[in-house]
Motif scaffolding. Structure first.
Motif, PDB file in Angstrom:
ATOM      1  N   ASP A  62      18.950 -61.801-102.878  1.00  0.00           N
ATOM      2  CA  ASP A  62      19.338 -63.175-103.194  1.00  0.00           C
ATOM      3  C   ASP A  62      20.301 -63.753-102.167  1.00  0.00           C
ATOM      4  OD1 ASP A  62      17.782 -63.583-105.509  1.00  0.00           O
ATOM      5  OD2 ASP A  62      19.194 -62.401-106.695  1.00  0.00           O
ATOM      6  N   HIS A  63      20.599 -62.986-101.137  1.00  0.00           N
ATOM      7  CA  HIS A  63      21.458 -63.470-100.053  1.00  0.00           C
ATOM      8  C   HIS A  63      20.814 -63.195 -98.689  1.00  0.00           C
ATOM      9  CE1 HIS A  63      24.241 -63.234-103.485  1.00  0.00           C
ATOM     10  NE2 HIS A  63      24.838 -64.258-102.905  1.00  0.00           N
ATOM     11  N   ASP A  64      19.483 -63.291 -98.645  1.00  0.00           N
ATOM     12  CA  ASP A  64      18.725 -63.230 -97.388  1.00  0.00           C
ATOM     13  C   ASP A  64      18.978 -61.944 -96.600  1.00  0.00           C
ATOM     14  OD1 ASP A  64      17.480 -66.019 -97.364  1.00  0.00           O
ATOM     15  OD2 ASP A  64      19.612 -66.517 -97.542  1.00  0.00           O
ATOM     16  N   GLY A  65      19.120 -60.833 -97.321  1.00  0.00           N
ATOM     17  CA  GLY A  65      19.439 -59.571 -96.653  1.00  0.00           C
ATOM     18  C   GLY A  65      18.414 -59.145 -95.628  1.00  0.00           C
ATOM     19  N   ALA A  66      17.125 -59.305 -95.936  1.00  0.00           N
ATOM     20  CA  ALA A  66      16.084 -58.888 -94.990  1.00  0.00           C
ATOM     21  C   ALA A  66      16.128 -59.748 -93.729  1.00  0.00           C
ATOM     22  CB  ALA A  66      14.709 -58.973 -95.651  1.00  0.00           C
ATOM     23  N   ALA A  67      16.297 -61.062 -93.898  1.00  0.00           N
ATOM     24  CA  ALA A  67      16.368 -61.964 -92.746  1.00  0.00           C
ATOM     25  C   ALA A  67      17.578 -61.640 -91.883  1.00  0.00           C
ATOM     26  CB  ALA A  67      16.427 -63.411 -93.226  1.00  0.00           C
ATOM     27  N   ARG A  68      18.692 -61.334 -92.505  1.00  0.00           N
ATOM     28  CA  ARG A  68      19.898 -61.008 -91.740  1.00  0.00           C
ATOM     29  C   ARG A  68      19.714 -59.707 -90.951  1.00  0.00           C
ATOM     30  NH1 ARG A  68      23.686 -64.662 -93.027  1.00  0.00           N
ATOM     31  NH2 ARG A  68      23.342 -65.817 -94.967  1.00  0.00           N
TER      32      ARG A  68
END
Length: 281
Positions: A261-267
């Motif tokens: 829910d905090h864009d972990g994969a994108a980061r």
């Protein structure tokens, strides 16, 4: 922490690329498209089949490949071409249908790159411990009251067989009756099994894609959250656990990122493929 920037990212979907509302944020879309524009390879790596992916693939042009059906199917998105498709022996599928029939279990079967479920099971998904996924099943599946008969009529090989049990006791009975079969069997959502052909795990799919592209597996990173991602993460040159990952995944990962829910994969893509800790336009 690593100083190396990786060439390929294999991203799990549920609990990883997708947030808890089963969506892809604009931040994540932009990050994946940015990595693709920089010459990096972005691949989904999921237990879902192609019929369950079309909506997501259309949202993110930067996704170049899909390692789907848990590794059994390798799909080139831009060429619209299947590069690899593993199948399960018909006799084994007949046995699985027979064993499942008396059990309190929901079936999901894949053939012809399509998901098939029984219509009555959608209203029972909470009973099978997969409540909250109704919309995803409805969007990507064909509903039929007799999956086995439709499979027979199709003349097509079965490529994956998912079971979602009502209880651990039901699963235990099925497991004992199933015995040793020459298959790739992993846990899945709720209390269930994902049953794939032997040699068709997520790790096998990653290695097949790397071979196809001529990219050493050591130059690939994997991002995941669940027990069914362990093989993938072990095979990759670098592994990143989501903040919401199970402890077994966190324990083996080379690094940890934010939650779904905090864009972990994108980061993780930005950091380990492009060398950016924060979004930079």
């Amino acid at each position: 922490m690593t100083d190396r920037l990786y060439d390929l990212a294999a991203l799990d979907m549920d609990g990883t690329l997708l947030n808890s509302a089963h969506g892809i944020t604009s931040f994540t879309r932009d990050a994946l498209n940015r990595a693709d524009g920089a010459g990096k390879v972005i691949a989904l790596c999921t237990g879902r089949c192609l019929s369950e992916l079309w909506n997501y693939l259309g949202q993110v042009p930067g996704i170049r490949y899909a390692i789907n059906e848990s590794g059994g199917c390798l799909y080139d998105v831009r060429a619209n071409r299947i590069l690899r498709q593993a199948v399960i022996d018909d006799a084994i599928i007949e046995r699985l249908f027979d064993l499942a029939k008396p059990r309190d279990v929901m079936l999901q079967c894949f053939f012809s790159n399509q998901s098939y479920v029984q219509p009555g099971d959608i209203g029972m998904m909470a009973h099978y411990h997969i409540g909250g996924f109704e919309e995803a099943f409805e969007a990507g599946s064909i509903f039929t009251s007799d999956i086995r008969a439709l499979w027979h009529a199709s003349g097509k090989p079965m490529t994956k067989f998912n079971l979602y049990f009502a209880s651990e006791a039901e699963k235990a009975i099925f497991t004992g009756e199933m015995g040793e079969l020459d298959l790739c069997i992993t846990g899945c959502l709720g209390i269930g099994y994902e049953i794939s052909p032997k040699g068709a795990g997520k790790d096998d799919g990653l290695r097949a894609l790397c071979e196809h592209l001529g990219i050493p597996v050591a130059r690939a990173m994997a991002v995941g959250d669940g027990n069914n991602d362990i093989g993938l993460m072990t095979a990759a040159g670098f592994s990143v656990a989501m903040g919401n990952a199970v402890e077994a995944v966190k324990a083996l990962a080379d690094a940890t990122t934010g939650d779904c829910d905090h864009d972990g994969a994108a980061r993780a893509v930005l950091k380990y493929m492009l060398g950016k800790d924060e979004w930079q336009c």
